[in-house]
Write a protein that holds these residues in place. Structure first.
Motif, short mmCIF file in Angstrom:
data_model
loop_
_atom_site.label_atom_id
_atom_site.label_comp_id
_atom_site.label_asym_id
_atom_site.label_seq_id
_atom_site.Cartn_x
_atom_site.Cartn_y
_atom_site.Cartn_z
N GLN A 1 8.14 -13.79 16.39
CA GLN A 1 7.97 -13.40 14.99
C GLN A 1 6.62 -13.39 14.47
N HIS A 2 6.09 -12.19 14.16
CA HIS A 2 4.64 -12.23 13.45
C HIS A 2 4.57 -12.17 11.98
N ARG A 3 3.69 -12.46 11.62
CA ARG A 3 3.44 -12.27 10.06
C ARG A 3 2.96 -11.04 9.84
N PHE A 4 3.61 -10.25 8.93
CA PHE A 4 2.70 -8.87 8.71
C PHE A 4 2.66 -8.83 7.04
N THR A 5 1.28 -8.34 6.92
CA THR A 5 0.78 -8.24 5.48
C THR A 5 1.47 -7.00 4.72
N THR A 6 2.04 -5.84 5.38
CA THR A 6 2.62 -5.04 4.72
C THR A 6 4.29 -4.76 5.27
N TYR A 7 4.30 -4.95 6.52
CA TYR A 7 5.61 -4.42 7.14
C TYR A 7 6.85 -5.06 6.74
N SER A 8 7.78 -4.24 6.07
CA SER A 8 9.23 -4.89 5.35
C SER A 8 8.67 -5.87 4.14
N ARG A 9 7.60 -5.66 3.52
CA ARG A 9 7.50 -6.28 2.38
C ARG A 9 7.53 -5.63 1.07
N GLU A 10 8.17 -4.54 1.05
CA GLU A 10 8.26 -3.75 -0.27
C GLU A 10 8.71 -4.69 -1.36
N GLY A 11 7.80 -4.45 -2.59
CA GLY A 11 7.95 -5.05 -3.88
C GLY A 11 7.45 -6.31 -3.77
N GLU A 12 6.78 -6.70 -2.55
CA GLU A 12 6.02 -7.97 -2.79
C GLU A 12 4.55 -7.95 -2.87
N PRO A 13 4.10 -8.85 -3.42
CA PRO A 13 2.47 -8.57 -3.83
C PRO A 13 1.75 -8.35 -2.64
N CYS A 14 0.61 -7.50 -3.01
CA CYS A 14 -0.27 -7.27 -1.98
C CYS A 14 -1.04 -8.63 -1.74
N THR B 1 -4.17 -8.79 -0.57
CA THR B 1 -5.63 -8.59 -0.79
C THR B 1 -6.00 -9.51 -2.28
N GLN B 2 -6.94 -10.26 -2.01
CA GLN B 2 -7.37 -11.17 -3.33
C GLN B 2 -7.60 -10.07 -4.48
N ASN B 3 -7.40 -10.74 -5.67
CA ASN B 3 -7.45 -9.91 -6.83
C ASN B 3 -6.68 -8.59 -6.94
N CYS B 4 -5.85 -8.11 -6.12
CA CYS B 4 -5.18 -6.92 -6.25
C CYS B 4 -3.86 -7.30 -6.79
N LYS B 5 -3.43 -6.32 -7.71
CA LYS B 5 -2.30 -7.10 -8.28
C LYS B 5 -1.17 -6.10 -8.13
N SER B 6 -1.40 -4.95 -7.19
CA SER B 6 -0.32 -4.29 -6.86
C SER B 6 0.78 -4.89 -5.82
N LYS B 7 2.04 -4.25 -5.94
CA LYS B 7 3.07 -4.45 -5.03
C LYS B 7 2.96 -3.53 -3.98
N ILE B 8 3.45 -4.24 -2.72
CA ILE B 8 3.71 -3.16 -1.68
C ILE B 8 4.73 -2.29 -1.60
N ALA B 9 4.22 -0.86 -1.30
CA ALA B 9 5.28 0.19 -1.72
C ALA B 9 5.71 0.57 -0.30
N ARG B 10 6.98 1.55 -0.37
CA ARG B 10 7.52 2.02 0.70
C ARG B 10 7.71 3.60 0.61
N CYS C 1 -0.28 -0.33 0.55
CA CYS C 1 -0.62 -0.89 -0.98
C CYS C 1 -1.08 0.28 -1.67
N PRO C 2 -0.51 0.75 -2.94
CA PRO C 2 -0.81 1.97 -3.24
C PRO C 2 -2.45 1.83 -4.06
N SER C 3 -2.86 0.54 -4.34
CA SER C 3 -4.01 0.31 -4.92
C SER C 3 -5.23 0.10 -3.58
N CYS C 4 -4.92 -0.50 -2.77
CA CYS C 4 -5.65 -0.99 -1.90
C CYS C 4 -6.02 0.43 -0.76
#
Ligand SMILES: [Zn+2]
Length: 295
Positions: A254-267, A269-278, A289-292
């Protein structure tokens, strides 16, 4: 589904258990996995020594040789293994193997001369084990057209730029193409594009300039890909250290991923207010992340 780092971890787990040992019995509990077993599989591998286990892309390559080799008629057999969706190997020492009852999906059992049993279990049976022509695994149809290994020097920014010039398909599918680079799957491509801050819908051609040389994006992306894979392999290696042979399942770290399978969870990245999109690209989910990762 296991990707390059998971398969590499499996290889590193199997190697000390199998290398240099004679395969005294190969037990097939069915006639097929995803594909039928070679009819002469048992005959060609039993009583041979496991001389090495390599990896190419997401394939395991188990190499076997006769015990009494003379250099002029050396015939090396190679078993090409793929874990599919749910395949896993478990290793059981002599004493454990004696006590252990086989499980429902234990399809293949490698019994080694020291009593070790290596068991291939695969409930969904998308995995496979296929013999290559003797001494010729490099030309097997699954192997011969695969691009360079991403962790070798063959995969660099110049190479990737050359492969990407004028390619209008999106960068995500481009990196999933095994002819471009070996072993990258959905998870690590999503992670790499996130870290490189590249929009996954951009055309692959943004990696090359007009002279087919690497752009800044390409020079950023290549080391990121290498680092992500290396980190995952190291995480797999440290999991192997605490791995209890009897119960451990090689390959599903089990690895920790920053985007994978994290739809709707916060990005992350520091100070980024977006949520991970799919989004779906060629039938597969892309997380970003639609912002980053703006165009
Ligand atoms: Zn973000």
């Amino acid at each position: 589904m296991p990707e390059l780092p998971e398969v590499e971890t499996v290889r590193q787990g199997l190697l000390p258990a199998m290398q240099g040992k004679k395969l005294v019995k190969l037990q097939l509990n069915r006639k097929n996995l995803r594909f039928n077993f070679d009819v002469d599989l048992v005959e060609r591998l039993e009583q041979k020594i496991v001389i090495d286990i390599e990896r190419r892309s997401k394939y395991l390559l188990m190499h076997f040789e006769d015990e009494n080799q003379t250099s002029h008629n050396s015939q090396k057999e190679t078993l090409i293994g793929h874990l599919g969706m749910s395949g896993k190997f478990t290793i059981h020492t002599h004493n454990e193997a004696k006590m252990r009852e086989h499980l429902k999906h234990d399809h293949v059992i490698f019994s080694l001369e020291d009593g070790t049993e290596v068991v291939y279990n695969d409930p969904r049976r998308f995995g496979f084990l296929l013999l290559a022509e003797p001494n010729d695994w490099q030309n097997h149809k699954l192997i011969k057209d695969i691009g360079p290994e991403p962790l070798t020097d063959d995969f660099d920014a110049n190479y990737l730029a050359k492969q990407s010039a004028k390619k209008q398909g999106n960068i995500k599918n481009h990196l999933l193409n095994q002819k471009i680079v070996a072993g990258l799957g959905n998870i690590y491509v999503c992670e790499a594009l996130f870290r490189a801050k590249l929009d996954p819908t951009l055309p692959a051609s943004i990696l090359a300039n007009i002279n087919n040389k690497p752009t800044k994006a390409c020079k950023t992306l290549v080391p990121i890909i290498k680092n992500i894979l290396q980190e995952a392999i190291e995480a797999g290696g440290s999991t192997l250290k605490d791995y209890r042979k009897a119960d451990g399942d090689l390959g599903y770290i089990q690895h920790r991923f920053t985007t994978y399978s994290r739809e709707g969870e916060p990005c992350v990245t520091q100070n980024c207010k977006s949520k991970i999109a799919r989004i779906v690209q060629s039938g597969r989910s892309t997380f970003y992340c639609p912002s980053c990762q703006k165009r």
